[in-house]
Design an enzyme around this catalytic site. Structure first.
Site, short mmCIF file in Angstrom:
data_model
loop_
_atom_site.label_atom_id
_atom_site.label_comp_id
_atom_site.label_asym_id
_atom_site.label_seq_id
_atom_site.Cartn_x
_atom_site.Cartn_y
_atom_site.Cartn_z
N ARG A 147 12.41 2.50 5.79
CA ARG A 147 12.50 1.72 4.58
C ARG A 147 13.35 2.50 3.59
NH1 ARG A 147 7.81 0.22 0.09
NH2 ARG A 147 8.65 1.95 -1.08
N TYR A 159 10.83 0.95 -8.69
CA TYR A 159 9.73 0.98 -7.74
C TYR A 159 10.13 1.75 -6.47
CZ TYR A 159 7.17 -0.12 -3.66
OH TYR A 159 6.51 0.03 -2.48
N ASP A 210 11.88 -3.01 0.24
CA ASP A 210 10.77 -3.67 -0.48
C ASP A 210 11.26 -4.08 -1.86
OD1 ASP A 210 8.39 -4.46 -1.58
OD2 ASP A 210 7.27 -2.63 -1.07
N HIS A 212 9.33 -5.70 -3.89
CA HIS A 212 8.12 -5.55 -4.69
C HIS A 212 7.90 -6.65 -5.73
CE1 HIS A 212 4.76 -2.90 -6.07
NE2 HIS A 212 4.81 -2.59 -4.79
N GLU A 236 10.94 -7.11 2.16
CA GLU A 236 9.52 -7.29 1.88
C GLU A 236 9.29 -7.79 0.45
OE1 GLU A 236 7.49 -3.54 2.27
OE2 GLU A 236 5.86 -4.24 0.99
N GLU A 262 0.96 -7.67 1.52
CA GLU A 262 0.10 -6.50 1.26
C GLU A 262 -0.96 -6.79 0.20
OE1 GLU A 262 3.17 -3.65 0.15
OE2 GLU A 262 2.51 -3.76 -1.92
N ARG A 283 1.97 -8.74 6.35
CA ARG A 283 1.65 -7.36 5.95
C ARG A 283 0.21 -7.15 5.50
NH1 ARG A 283 4.35 -3.38 5.11
NH2 ARG A 283 3.79 -2.80 2.99
N GLU A 339 3.60 0.43 8.65
CA GLU A 339 4.10 1.33 7.60
C GLU A 339 3.41 2.69 7.70
OE1 GLU A 339 3.41 -0.07 3.60
OE2 GLU A 339 4.63 1.52 2.72
N TRP A 402 4.67 -6.10 -11.38
CA TRP A 402 4.81 -4.78 -10.79
C TRP A 402 4.83 -4.99 -9.29
CZ3 TRP A 402 6.57 -0.24 -10.89
CH2 TRP A 402 6.27 0.66 -9.85
#
Ligand code: GCO
Ligand code: MG
Length: 402
Positions: A147, A159, A210, A212, A236, A262, A283, A339, A402
Site C-alpha cells: 500500500r 492520512y 487508501d 480513507h 480502498e 473496515e 475489508r 493487511e 477522517w
C-alpha cells in the site's frame, strides 16, 4: 462444561488494546480482541456491565447459540460497540473450542486452502521520493503487495503518513488532533505518485492505496479512472459507504478494483455492495464485525459474487485479531489479501503469538486454538492512556471525513 469467568484486560503497550479472557470450569481459557480505536472503554463497559453476567454458566461450546443470544437477544442490534463486544466473545469461544479439540481454528473452519496468507505492507513517505524508497524497501523484504501513501505538497498532514520516516500510528495520545484536508491537491498528486512508483519498480508488485473516505463519489470516480494505467490491486474507501449506492457511480467510470468495509460491523452494511457487484474486496474485520462466526457468513455471501476478502489489519487490531485473521485467511476459499501493519516489539511481547511473517505471507504452525496468548503481568505495567484518531477539516474550517 461451563463458562466460569469472564474478564477484560486493558493495556497500552504504546497503544490501547482491550482483550477478553474467558475461562471454563475445566480451566481452559480463550482470548478475544475487543479493541475499538478511540472508544476502548465503551466496549469494556458493554462487556462487563451488560454481557458477562449473562454468560456465566453457559456451555462455551455452543458458540453459535451464544452469538445469536448476544445479537438477536439484545434487541438493539449492530453498531460498532456492540459488534466489537460480540466479536471478542466469539473469538475467545473459537479459541477455547480449538484448544479443546487440540486443533488450530483453521482446521475447525474447514482446513487449509493455502499455505500462507498474502499480506500487504505499508509504504509511506512524506513525499514521493520517500514513498518510492519505502516501496523498494518492502520489495526487498519480500512483500508481494504494498500500500502506498504519500504526503501532498501544500498540505501539512495527510492520512497514512507519519511525522517521522516510515512509521505511522492511527491514534494519538490526548485529545483528537485536527488536520486540514484539500481534495483538489490530493487528486492532482496521487496519480503522479503511482506513475512514479510504477516507473521505479515496474508492474510486478501489487499496489494498493487508501483514500480513507475523503472523496465524493464523482471525485472517487475521477481518481480511480486516473489510476487505471497503473493497474492497482485496489483503491480502498474511495468514498464513504453510508450510502451503498455511491459505489455504482464509481463503477460506471472505472475498472480500478474497489475495497471497502473496515468500518462496517455487519453483513447488512455490505449487502448491496456485494450483491450488486459494486466492490471487489470486503475489508470488514473479525474484531469489528461480530467475530469469526459473522465474518464467515459475510465471506460465504461475498463468494457468490466473486468478491474476495481483504481484512483490515492496522495496529489498532491487536495480535489476537491478527491470529484470528490468519486462521480465517488460511481457510477462506475467496481470500484476497490481508493487511499487515507490524505491531511494536512491546505489543508483540504482551501478546506472544504463533503467526509470523515469511517472504510476503503470514504463516502459522499447527497449534491449538488461535495461537495467541497474553502476558498479563507485562500488560498490567502499561495501563490505559486516552488516545484518539485525528479529525479532518476543510480549508474553510468545516468538518470533513477522517
Ligand atoms: C487502514 C485504516 C487505518 C484506520 C485505523 C482506524 O486501512 O489500515 O484505514 O489506518 O484509519 O485503523 O482505527
Ligand atoms: Mg483503511
Amino acid at each position: 462444561m461451563k463458562i466460569e469467568r469472564l474478564e477484560t484486560i486493558v493495556t497500552c503497550p504504546g497503544r490501547n488494546f482491550v482483550t477478553v479472557k474467558i475461562t471454563t470450569d475445566e480451566g481452559v481459557y480463550g482470548l478475544g480482541d475487543a479493541t475499538l480505536n478511540g472508544r476502548e472503554l465503551s466496549v469494556r463497559s458493554y462487556l462487563e456491565d451488560h454481557i458477562f453476567p449473562c454468560l456465566v454458566g453457559r456451555d462455551p461450546r455452543n458458540l453459535e447459540d451464544i452469538w445469536q443470544y448476544l445479537y438477536r437477544g439484545a434487541y438493539w442490534r449492530r453498531g460498532p460497540v456492540t459488534m466489537t463486544a460480540i466479536a471478542a466473545i466469539d473469538m475467545a469461544l473459537w479459541d477455547i473450542l480449538g484448544k479443546l479439540a487440540g486443533m488450530p481454528v483453521y482446521r475447525l473452519l474447514g482446513g487449509k486452502s493455502r499455505d500462507g496468507v498474502m499480506v500487504y505492507g505499508h509504504a509511506n513517505g512524506r513525499d514521493h521520493a520517500e514513498a518510492i524508497e519505502a516501496v523498494q524497501q518492502h520489495i526487498e523484504e519480500g512483500y508481494k503487495a504494498i500500500r502506498v501513501q504519500s504526503g501532498v505538497p501544500g498540505m501539512d498532514k495527510v492520512y497514512g503518513v507519519g511525522k517521522a520516516k516510515g512509521h505511522y500510528e492511527p491514534a494519538q495520545k490526548g485529545l483528537p488532533p485536527e488536520e486540514t484536508w484539500d481534495t483538489a491537491l490530493y487528486l492532482r498528486h496521487t496519480p503522479e505518485l503511482f506513475r512514479k512508483v510504477r516507473e521505479a519498480v515496474g508492474f510486478d508488485p501489487h499496489l494498493l492505496h487508501d483514500a480513507h473516505h475523503r472523496l465524493t463519489p464523482i471525485e472517487a470516480a475521477r481518481l480511480c479512472k486516473d489510476l487505471e494505467p497503473y493497474r492497482m490491486f485496489w483503491v480502498e474507501d474511495a468514498t464513504p459507504a453510508d450510502n451503498q449506492e455511491s459505489f455504482r457511480l464509481i463503477r460506471q467510470h472505472s475498472t480500478t478494483p474497489l475495497a471497502v468495509g473496515e468500518v462496517f460491523n455487519s453483513i447488512w452494511d455490505c449487502k448491496d455492495l456485494i450483491k450488486e457487484q459494486l466492490i471487489d474486496y470486503i475489508r470488514s474485520t473479525i474484531v469489528h464485525a461480530g467475530g469469526i462466526t459473522h465474518l464467515r457468513r459475510i465471506a460465504d455471501f461475498a463468494a457468490m459474487y466473486q468478491v474476495r476478502t481483504g481484512f483490515h489489519g492496522a495496529t489498532d487490531l491487536s495480535p489476537v485479531t491478527m491470529a484470528a485473521a490468519v486462521n480465517f485467511g488460511l481457510w477462506v476459499p475467496n481470500f484476497g489479501v490481508q493487511e499487515l501493519m507490524p505491531h511494536s516489539e512491546l505489543t508483540d511481547e504482551v501478546f506472544p503469538h504463533n503467526y509470523r511473517y515469511e517472504d510476503g505471507y503470514l504463516v502459522m504452525d499447527e497449534v491449538p486454538g488461535l495461537g495467541v496468548d497474553i502476558d498479563e503481568v507485562l500488560a498490567a505495567k502499561h495501563p490505559y492512556e486516552r488516545a484518539y484518531l485525528p479529525v479532518a477539516r476543510l480549508r474553510d474550517g468545516a468538518m470533513w471525513n477522517w
